[in-house]
Design a protein around this motif. Sequence first.
Motif, PDB file in Angstrom:
ATOM      1  N   ILE A   1       0.855  -1.185   0.000  1.00 14.37           N
ATOM      2  CA  ILE A   1       0.000   0.000   0.000  1.00 14.37           C
ATOM      3  C   ILE A   1       0.891   1.235   0.000  1.00 14.37           C
ATOM      4  CG2 ILE A   1      -1.837   1.240   1.193  1.00 14.37           C
ATOM      5  CD1 ILE A   1      -2.555  -1.376   2.610  1.00 14.37           C
ATOM      6  N   LEU A   2       0.705   2.107  -0.976  1.00 15.54           N
ATOM      7  CA  LEU A   2       1.494   3.338  -1.054  1.00 15.54           C
ATOM      8  C   LEU A   2       0.820   4.439  -0.244  1.00 15.54           C
ATOM      9  CD1 LEU A   2       2.655   3.515  -4.793  1.00 15.54           C
ATOM     10  CD2 LEU A   2       3.920   2.715  -2.807  1.00 15.54           C
ATOM     11  N   SER A   3       1.566   5.024   0.672  1.00 17.84           N
ATOM     12  CA  SER A   3       1.080   6.198   1.389  1.00 17.84           C
ATOM     13  C   SER A   3       1.599   7.456   0.693  1.00 17.84           C
ATOM     14  CB  SER A   3       1.556   6.169   2.851  1.00 17.84           C
ATOM     15  OG  SER A   3       2.970   6.267   2.924  1.00 17.84           O
ATOM     16  N   ARG A   4       0.913   8.559   0.891  1.00 10.42           N
ATOM     17  CA  ARG A   4       1.283   9.876   0.337  1.00 10.42           C
ATOM     18  C   ARG A   4       1.369   9.854  -1.195  1.00 10.42           C
ATOM     19  NH1 ARG A   4       6.530  11.673   3.480  1.00 10.42           N
ATOM     20  NH2 ARG A   4       5.883  13.774   2.872  1.00 10.42           N
ATOM     21  N   SER A   5       0.642   8.948  -1.811  1.00 14.04           N
ATOM     22  CA  SER A   5       0.688   8.860  -3.278  1.00 14.04           C
ATOM     23  C   SER A   5       0.119  10.108  -3.941  1.00 14.04           C
ATOM     24  CB  SER A   5      -0.068   7.614  -3.761  1.00 14.04           C
ATOM     25  OG  SER A   5      -1.419   7.650  -3.342  1.00 14.04           O
ATOM     26  N   GLN A   6      -0.745  10.838  -3.204  1.00 15.17           N
ATOM     27  CA  GLN A   6      -1.329  12.057  -3.765  1.00 15.17           C
ATOM     28  C   GLN A   6      -0.325  13.202  -3.795  1.00 15.17           C
ATOM     29  OE1 GLN A   6      -1.880  10.868  -0.799  1.00 15.17           O
ATOM     30  NE2 GLN A   6      -1.988  12.506   0.721  1.00 15.17           N
TER      31      GLN A   6
ATOM     32  N   GLU B   1       4.332  10.800 -12.976  1.00 17.78           N
ATOM     33  CA  GLU B   1       5.600  10.229 -13.441  1.00 17.78           C
ATOM     34  C   GLU B   1       6.383   9.605 -12.281  1.00 17.78           C
ATOM     35  OE1 GLU B   1       9.725  11.612 -15.749  1.00 17.78           O
ATOM     36  OE2 GLU B   1       8.124  13.064 -15.353  1.00 17.78           O
ATOM     37  N   LYS B   2       6.462  10.318 -11.147  1.00 19.46           N
ATOM     38  CA  LYS B   2       7.189   9.789  -9.990  1.00 19.46           C
ATOM     39  C   LYS B   2       6.475   8.587  -9.391  1.00 19.46           C
ATOM     40  CE  LYS B   2       9.753  13.904  -8.553  1.00 19.46           C
ATOM     41  NZ  LYS B   2      10.018  14.868  -7.445  1.00 19.46           N
ATOM     42  N   LEU B   3       5.153   8.610  -9.436  1.00 18.11           N
ATOM     43  CA  LEU B   3       4.390   7.472  -8.931  1.00 18.11           C
ATOM     44  C   LEU B   3       4.662   6.238  -9.783  1.00 18.11           C
ATOM     45  CD1 LEU B   3       2.325   6.533  -6.825  1.00 18.11           C
ATOM     46  CD2 LEU B   3       0.513   7.184  -8.432  1.00 18.11           C
ATOM     47  N   GLU B   4       4.734   6.442 -11.087  1.00 21.49           N
ATOM     48  CA  GLU B   4       5.025   5.335 -11.994  1.00 21.49           C
ATOM     49  C   GLU B   4       6.422   4.765 -11.735  1.00 21.49           C
ATOM     50  OE1 GLU B   4       5.389   4.522 -16.823  1.00 21.49           O
ATOM     51  OE2 GLU B   4       4.243   6.252 -16.084  1.00 21.49           O
ATOM     52  N   THR B   5       7.385   5.667 -11.481  1.00 17.22           N
ATOM     53  CA  THR B   5       8.747   5.223 -11.160  1.00 17.22           C
ATOM     54  C   THR B   5       8.772   4.435  -9.862  1.00 17.22           C
ATOM     55  OG1 THR B   5       9.717   7.120 -12.305  1.00 17.22           O
ATOM     56  CG2 THR B   5      11.105   5.988 -10.715  1.00 17.22           C
TER      57      THR B   5
ATOM     58  N   LEU C   1       9.253  -0.850  -7.108  1.00 19.20           N
ATOM     59  CA  LEU C   1       8.674  -1.882  -6.254  1.00 19.20           C
ATOM     60  C   LEU C   1       8.537  -3.202  -7.010  1.00 19.20           C
ATOM     61  CD1 LEU C   1       5.861   0.170  -4.453  1.00 19.20           C
ATOM     62  CD2 LEU C   1       8.062  -0.534  -3.506  1.00 19.20           C
ATOM     63  N   LYS C   2       8.107  -3.115  -8.262  1.00 17.97           N
ATOM     64  CA  LYS C   2       7.922  -4.325  -9.063  1.00 17.97           C
ATOM     65  C   LYS C   2       9.245  -5.016  -9.371  1.00 17.97           C
ATOM     66  CE  LYS C   2       3.488  -3.308 -11.280  1.00 17.97           C
ATOM     67  NZ  LYS C   2       2.783  -3.091 -12.573  1.00 17.97           N
ATOM     68  N   SER C   3      10.341  -4.239  -9.380  1.00 17.65           N
ATOM     69  CA  SER C   3      11.642  -4.860  -9.612  1.00 17.65           C
ATOM     70  C   SER C   3      12.033  -5.763  -8.445  1.00 17.65           C
ATOM     71  CB  SER C   3      12.720  -3.787  -9.823  1.00 17.65           C
ATOM     72  OG  SER C   3      12.996  -3.081  -8.623  1.00 17.65           O
ATOM     73  N   HIS C   4      11.453  -5.514  -7.258  1.00 17.30           N
ATOM     74  CA  HIS C   4      11.707  -6.351  -6.087  1.00 17.30           C
ATOM     75  C   HIS C   4      10.607  -7.380  -5.869  1.00 17.30           C
ATOM     76  CE1 HIS C   4      15.230  -4.296  -4.379  1.00 17.30           C
ATOM     77  NE2 HIS C   4      14.694  -3.192  -4.852  1.00 17.30           N
ATOM     78  N   ASN C   5       9.406  -7.079  -6.329  1.00 14.90           N
ATOM     79  CA  ASN C   5       8.282  -7.989  -6.142  1.00 14.90           C
ATOM     80  C   ASN C   5       7.272  -7.743  -7.261  1.00 14.90           C
ATOM     81  OD1 ASN C   5       6.005  -9.434  -5.332  1.00 14.90           O
ATOM     82  ND2 ASN C   5       6.218  -8.891  -3.171  1.00 14.90           N
ATOM     83  N   GLY C   6       7.348  -8.571  -8.278  1.00 11.16           N
ATOM     84  CA  GLY C   6       6.510  -8.364  -9.453  1.00 11.16           C
ATOM     85  C   GLY C   6       5.120  -8.952  -9.338  1.00 11.16           C
ATOM     86  N   LYS C   7       4.821  -9.631  -8.230  1.00 11.57           N
ATOM     87  CA  LYS C   7       3.533 -10.314  -8.109  1.00 11.57           C
ATOM     88  C   LYS C   7       2.575  -9.655  -7.121  1.00 11.57           C
ATOM     89  CE  LYS C   7       5.394 -14.881  -9.278  1.00 11.57           C
ATOM     90  NZ  LYS C   7       5.542 -16.299  -8.833  1.00 11.57           N
ATOM     91  N   ALA C   8       3.087  -8.811  -6.258  1.00 14.45           N
ATOM     92  CA  ALA C   8       2.232  -8.222  -5.223  1.00 14.45           C
ATOM     93  C   ALA C   8       1.218  -7.247  -5.814  1.00 14.45           C
ATOM     94  CB  ALA C   8       3.086  -7.497  -4.188  1.00 14.45           C
ATOM     95  N   VAL C   9       0.059  -7.160  -5.164  1.00 10.87           N
ATOM     96  CA  VAL C   9      -0.906  -6.103  -5.472  1.00 10.87           C
ATOM     97  C   VAL C   9      -0.347  -4.802  -4.924  1.00 10.87           C
ATOM     98  CG1 VAL C   9      -3.190  -5.190  -4.941  1.00 10.87           C
ATOM     99  CG2 VAL C   9      -2.916  -7.611  -5.439  1.00 10.87           C
ATOM    100  N   ILE C  10      -0.309  -3.753  -5.758  1.00 10.40           N
ATOM    101  CA  ILE C  10       0.189  -2.449  -5.324  1.00 10.40           C
ATOM    102  C   ILE C  10      -0.974  -1.449  -5.363  1.00 10.40           C
ATOM    103  CG2 ILE C  10       1.833  -0.571  -5.747  1.00 10.40           C
ATOM    104  CD1 ILE C  10       3.668  -2.607  -7.079  1.00 10.40           C
ATOM    105  N   ILE C  11      -1.329  -0.908  -4.219  1.00  7.81           N
ATOM    106  CA  ILE C  11      -2.431   0.048  -4.123  1.00  7.81           C
ATOM    107  C   ILE C  11      -1.859   1.456  -4.178  1.00  7.81           C
ATOM    108  CG2 ILE C  11      -4.335   0.883  -2.694  1.00  7.81           C
ATOM    109  CD1 ILE C  11      -4.519  -1.878  -1.443  1.00  7.81           C
ATOM    110  N   THR C  12      -2.197   2.190  -5.233  1.00 11.42           N
ATOM    111  CA  THR C  12      -1.686   3.549  -5.416  1.00 11.42           C
ATOM    112  C   THR C  12      -2.743   4.612  -5.148  1.00 11.42           C
ATOM    113  OG1 THR C  12      -2.228   3.527  -7.779  1.00 11.42           O
ATOM    114  CG2 THR C  12      -0.033   2.750  -7.163  1.00 11.42           C
ATOM    115  N   THR C  13      -3.999   4.213  -5.010  1.00 11.21           N
ATOM    116  CA  THR C  13      -5.074   5.163  -4.772  1.00 11.21           C
ATOM    117  C   THR C  13      -4.868   5.869  -3.429  1.00 11.21           C
ATOM    118  OG1 THR C  13      -6.585   3.682  -5.959  1.00 11.21           O
ATOM    119  CG2 THR C  13      -7.580   5.431  -4.621  1.00 11.21           C
TER     120      THR C  13
END
Length: 207
Positions: free
Chosen positions: A127-132, A137-141, A146-158
């Motif tokens: 779960i990403l905090s302070r995503s707002q 572009e920075k959120l995508e980075t 994160l995916k480079s370390h764990n490509g299978k986890a659900v990532i919540i960006t909302t």
Amino acid sequence: EAFQGEKLVLIENEFGEIGIDGGFLKDSGIQITEMNSRCICCSLVGDFGDALGKVLDQFAPDRVIIEPSGVGKLSDVIKAVQGVKHHGEPVHLNSATTVVDAVKSKMYMKNFGEFFNNQIESANTIILSRSQKVSAEKLETCVSDLKSHNGKAVIITTPWDELDGKQILAAMEQKNVLMEELLHSLEGEHEHHHHEHGEGCSCGHDH
């Protein structure tokens, strides 16, 4: 919020001189029991497993939430829960979730290295905090890192204020297949995190 009607136990490891979260919980009328003042990663395998078993016997909860406050490796928390039984039945670990600061994640990866990355690599939900507070572009980075370390986890960006507890829980529990994979990989490891009393541990804190 997401567990209305369930009997819950929250096991939280507060690291610091002042128990801030405990104070909030007490103000809400929640029963607080202080177990010990040691870093959770130093007492995981023995003490923590025994304590969890006692909690299950004493309170018989429907669900236990373990919050190690970022000072214990998530993989060690998972290992500690494995093997704990209640009335002869193994405890079912249904989710391993970590929170990552979207603003500072790259800095934390660099400064805290393997210890910080272990939280990411051992989670089935991130779960990403302070995503707002970051640009698209920075959120995508951040997500790419994160995916480079764990490509299978659900990532919540909302942003959190656009979510409710049930939505977060649904995301956490939709990856139970990954949770089983994580547990299987941890069971297959031959190296074990262990140290005698007085020796240093991997969290880097004084005890």
